[in-house]
Design a protein around this motif. Sequence first.
Motif, PDB file in Angstrom:
ATOM      1  N   ARG A 100      -5.721   3.188  -1.012  1.00  0.00           N
ATOM      2  CA  ARG A 100      -6.384   2.966  -2.300  1.00  0.00           C
ATOM      3  C   ARG A 100      -5.391   2.768  -3.434  1.00  0.00           C
ATOM      4  O   ARG A 100      -5.762   2.286  -4.499  1.00  0.00           O
TER       5      ARG A 100
ATOM      6  N   THR B  33       0.826  -1.199   0.000  1.00  0.00           N
ATOM      7  CA  THR B  33       0.000   0.000   0.000  1.00  0.00           C
ATOM      8  C   THR B  33       0.864   1.255   0.000  1.00  0.00           C
ATOM      9  O   THR B  33       1.877   1.322   0.685  1.00  0.00           O
TER      10      THR B  33
ATOM     11  N   TYR C 185     -13.119  -0.513 -11.252  1.00  0.00           N
ATOM     12  CA  TYR C 185     -11.893  -0.175 -11.985  1.00  0.00           C
ATOM     13  C   TYR C 185     -10.635  -0.759 -11.344  1.00  0.00           C
ATOM     14  O   TYR C 185      -9.538  -0.567 -11.840  1.00  0.00           O
ATOM     15  N   ARG C 186     -10.766  -1.467 -10.253  1.00  0.00           N
ATOM     16  CA  ARG C 186      -9.609  -2.041  -9.549  1.00  0.00           C
ATOM     17  C   ARG C 186      -8.763  -2.955 -10.448  1.00  0.00           C
ATOM     18  O   ARG C 186      -7.549  -2.978 -10.325  1.00  0.00           O
TER      19      ARG C 186
ATOM     20  N   HIS D 284      -2.029  -0.413  -9.003  1.00  0.00           N
ATOM     21  CA  HIS D 284      -3.490  -0.510  -9.018  1.00  0.00           C
ATOM     22  C   HIS D 284      -4.034   0.601  -8.136  1.00  0.00           C
ATOM     23  O   HIS D 284      -3.411   0.982  -7.146  1.00  0.00           O
ATOM     24  N   TYR D 285      -5.236   1.080  -8.457  1.00  0.00           N
ATOM     25  CA  TYR D 285      -5.874   2.119  -7.649  1.00  0.00           C
ATOM     26  C   TYR D 285      -7.323   1.732  -7.370  1.00  0.00           C
ATOM     27  O   TYR D 285      -8.003   1.201  -8.245  1.00  0.00           O
ATOM     28  N   GLY D 286      -7.780   2.026  -6.176  1.00  0.00           N
ATOM     29  CA  GLY D 286      -9.189   1.831  -5.847  1.00  0.00           C
ATOM     30  C   GLY D 286      -9.403   0.850  -4.725  1.00  0.00           C
ATOM     31  O   GLY D 286      -8.521   0.075  -4.359  1.00  0.00           O
ATOM     32  N   ASP D 287     -10.613   0.905  -4.176  1.00  0.00           N
ATOM     33  CA  ASP D 287     -11.007  -0.056  -3.145  1.00  0.00           C
ATOM     34  C   ASP D 287     -11.060  -1.448  -3.770  1.00  0.00           C
ATOM     35  O   ASP D 287     -11.226  -1.601  -4.984  1.00  0.00           O
ATOM     36  N   ALA D 288     -10.960  -2.462  -2.931  1.00  0.00           N
ATOM     37  CA  ALA D 288     -10.912  -3.841  -3.409  1.00  0.00           C
ATOM     38  C   ALA D 288     -12.111  -4.218  -4.264  1.00  0.00           C
ATOM     39  O   ALA D 288     -11.990  -5.039  -5.175  1.00  0.00           O
ATOM     40  N   ASP D 289     -13.278  -3.625  -4.013  1.00  0.00           N
ATOM     41  CA  ASP D 289     -14.474  -3.985  -4.766  1.00  0.00           C
ATOM     42  C   ASP D 289     -14.826  -2.974  -5.866  1.00  0.00           C
ATOM     43  O   ASP D 289     -15.877  -3.084  -6.492  1.00  0.00           O
ATOM     44  N   ALA D 290     -13.966  -2.002  -6.123  1.00  0.00           N
ATOM     45  CA  ALA D 290     -14.235  -0.998  -7.164  1.00  0.00           C
ATOM     46  C   ALA D 290     -14.173  -1.634  -8.552  1.00  0.00           C
ATOM     47  O   ALA D 290     -13.328  -2.492  -8.816  1.00  0.00           O
TER      48      ALA D 290
END
Length: 177
Positions: free
Chosen positions: A62, A56, A111-112, A103-109
Amino acid sequence: MLPAPSHLLCGTLALLSAGVALPATAAHLELQGGRSYMDSYGANTAFVEATFAPHTIGANGRLDWSPDLSAGWIDSRDVRRYRNAAYGTDHAVALVAAGARFHYGDADAWYRPLFFSFQLAGANRTTQALSTHYQFVSSLGWQGEHLSFQIRHISNGSLHKPNRGETMALVGLGFDL
């Protein structure tokens, strides 16, 4: 002078195996194939790529990066106008590269699965497209659990001429180790 392609591939596979064998290190291994273009001249290409457990960046968690190792091969081309040039097109090129995949974003996004990667590479030969033994590799793609799609560009960043570069479309099949 860089080692012959077979030594280059064996060394890379040993490096990938050593990385995978580290305790508590999750790895995702992909076999990728596709078509690479220098100007409008195409050639077949193949890569083996390993990405490791993410780290991270920042407080919000994120954005993360993963170590990214790859070994690849780009086939030769018979381009008549480059036959007697200082840098030809009649030899295949083997590469090894190391860098990071982001990678960018929450785990469930949604666009992840999108990613960007940047690597430094060494090539065993020089060609019209890759005129130095050192290269920069940038990729933009989508990585699912077992399938990936990406656009990759390899060049020396205009540090030496000619700098045509290789631009490729790759499809990969992957699995977790």
